[in-house]
Design a protein around this motif. Structure first.
Motif, PDB file in Angstrom:
ATOM      1  N   ILE A  26       0.757  -1.237  -0.008  1.00 22.17           N
ATOM      2  CA  ILE A  26      -0.032   0.065  -0.148  1.00 22.17           C
ATOM      3  C   ILE A  26       0.831   1.283  -0.001  1.00 22.17           C
ATOM      4  O   ILE A  26       2.028   1.299   0.441  1.00 22.17           O
ATOM      5  N   ALA A  27       0.328   2.227  -0.576  1.00 27.70           N
ATOM      6  CA  ALA A  27       1.051   3.554  -0.510  1.00 27.70           C
ATOM      7  C   ALA A  27       0.096   4.858  -0.330  1.00 27.70           C
ATOM      8  O   ALA A  27      -1.023   4.739  -0.304  1.00 27.70           O
ATOM      9  N   LEU A  37      -9.805  12.532 -11.167  1.00 29.07           N
ATOM     10  CA  LEU A  37      -9.901  11.158 -10.932  1.00 29.07           C
ATOM     11  C   LEU A  37     -10.872  10.641  -9.790  1.00 29.07           C
ATOM     12  O   LEU A  37     -10.565  10.927  -8.718  1.00 29.07           O
ATOM     13  N   ALA A  38     -11.438   9.413  -9.949  1.00 31.29           N
ATOM     14  CA  ALA A  38     -12.435   9.003  -8.992  1.00 31.29           C
ATOM     15  C   ALA A  38     -11.929   8.172  -8.301  1.00 31.29           C
ATOM     16  O   ALA A  38     -10.804   7.467  -8.713  1.00 31.29           O
ATOM     17  N   ASP A  39     -12.643   7.694  -6.945  1.00 32.12           N
ATOM     18  CA  ASP A  39     -11.947   6.609  -6.323  1.00 32.12           C
ATOM     19  C   ASP A  39     -12.287   5.124  -7.309  1.00 32.12           C
ATOM     20  O   ASP A  39     -12.982   5.148  -7.978  1.00 32.12           O
ATOM     21  N   ARG A  58      -9.313   5.856  -0.878  1.00 36.86           N
ATOM     22  CA  ARG A  58      -9.124   6.796   0.137  1.00 36.86           C
ATOM     23  C   ARG A  58      -8.891   5.758   1.497  1.00 36.86           C
ATOM     24  O   ARG A  58      -9.504   4.742   1.811  1.00 36.86           O
ATOM     25  N   PRO A  59      -7.906   6.276   2.204  1.00 33.70           N
ATOM     26  CA  PRO A  59      -7.811   5.856   3.588  1.00 33.70           C
ATOM     27  C   PRO A  59      -9.145   5.846   4.270  1.00 33.70           C
ATOM     28  O   PRO A  59      -9.839   6.672   4.365  1.00 33.70           O
ATOM     29  N   PRO A  60      -9.337   4.881   5.215  1.00 27.87           N
ATOM     30  CA  PRO A  60      -8.596   3.657   5.678  1.00 27.87           C
ATOM     31  C   PRO A  60      -8.762   2.470   4.539  1.00 27.87           C
ATOM     32  O   PRO A  60      -9.711   2.487   4.071  1.00 27.87           O
TER      33      PRO A  60
END
Length: 67
Positions: A26-27, A37-39, A58-60
Motif C-alpha cells: 500500500i502507499a 480521477l475518481a475513487d 481513500r484511507p483507511p
C-alpha cells in the motif's frame, strides 16, 4: 515515485509499505484533484523505471474492527 494517468503525471507517492492485513503493498500519494480521477480509478506508478498499475483508494485501507 511519480503517479501517472495515461501519459500525464498526476501525483507523487509520499510513502509506501507492506500491509499485513491486506497481504499486499500500500502507499500514500498526493494526487492532483484537477486530474479528475475518481475513487477506484486505475493509475500507474513509476517504480524504478517500470510502471505498475495501481488503484486509487481513500484511507483507511481496511475497515476498523473497533468502532
Amino acid at each position: 515515485m511519480t503517479v501517472y494517468a495515461g501519459e500525464q503525471a498526476v501525483g507523487t507517492v509520499t510513502s509506501g509499505t507492506f500491509s499485513p492485513t491486506r497481504k499486499l503493498g500500500i502507499a500514500l500519494a498526493l494526487v492532483d484533484t484537477a486530474a479528475g480521477l475518481a475513487d477506484d480509478a486505475t493509475v500507474e506508478v513509476d517504480i524504478r523505471g517500470r510502471r505498475a498499475p495501481m488503484r486509487l483508494t481513500r484511507p483507511p485501507f481496511v475497515q476498523p474492527s473497533v468502532k
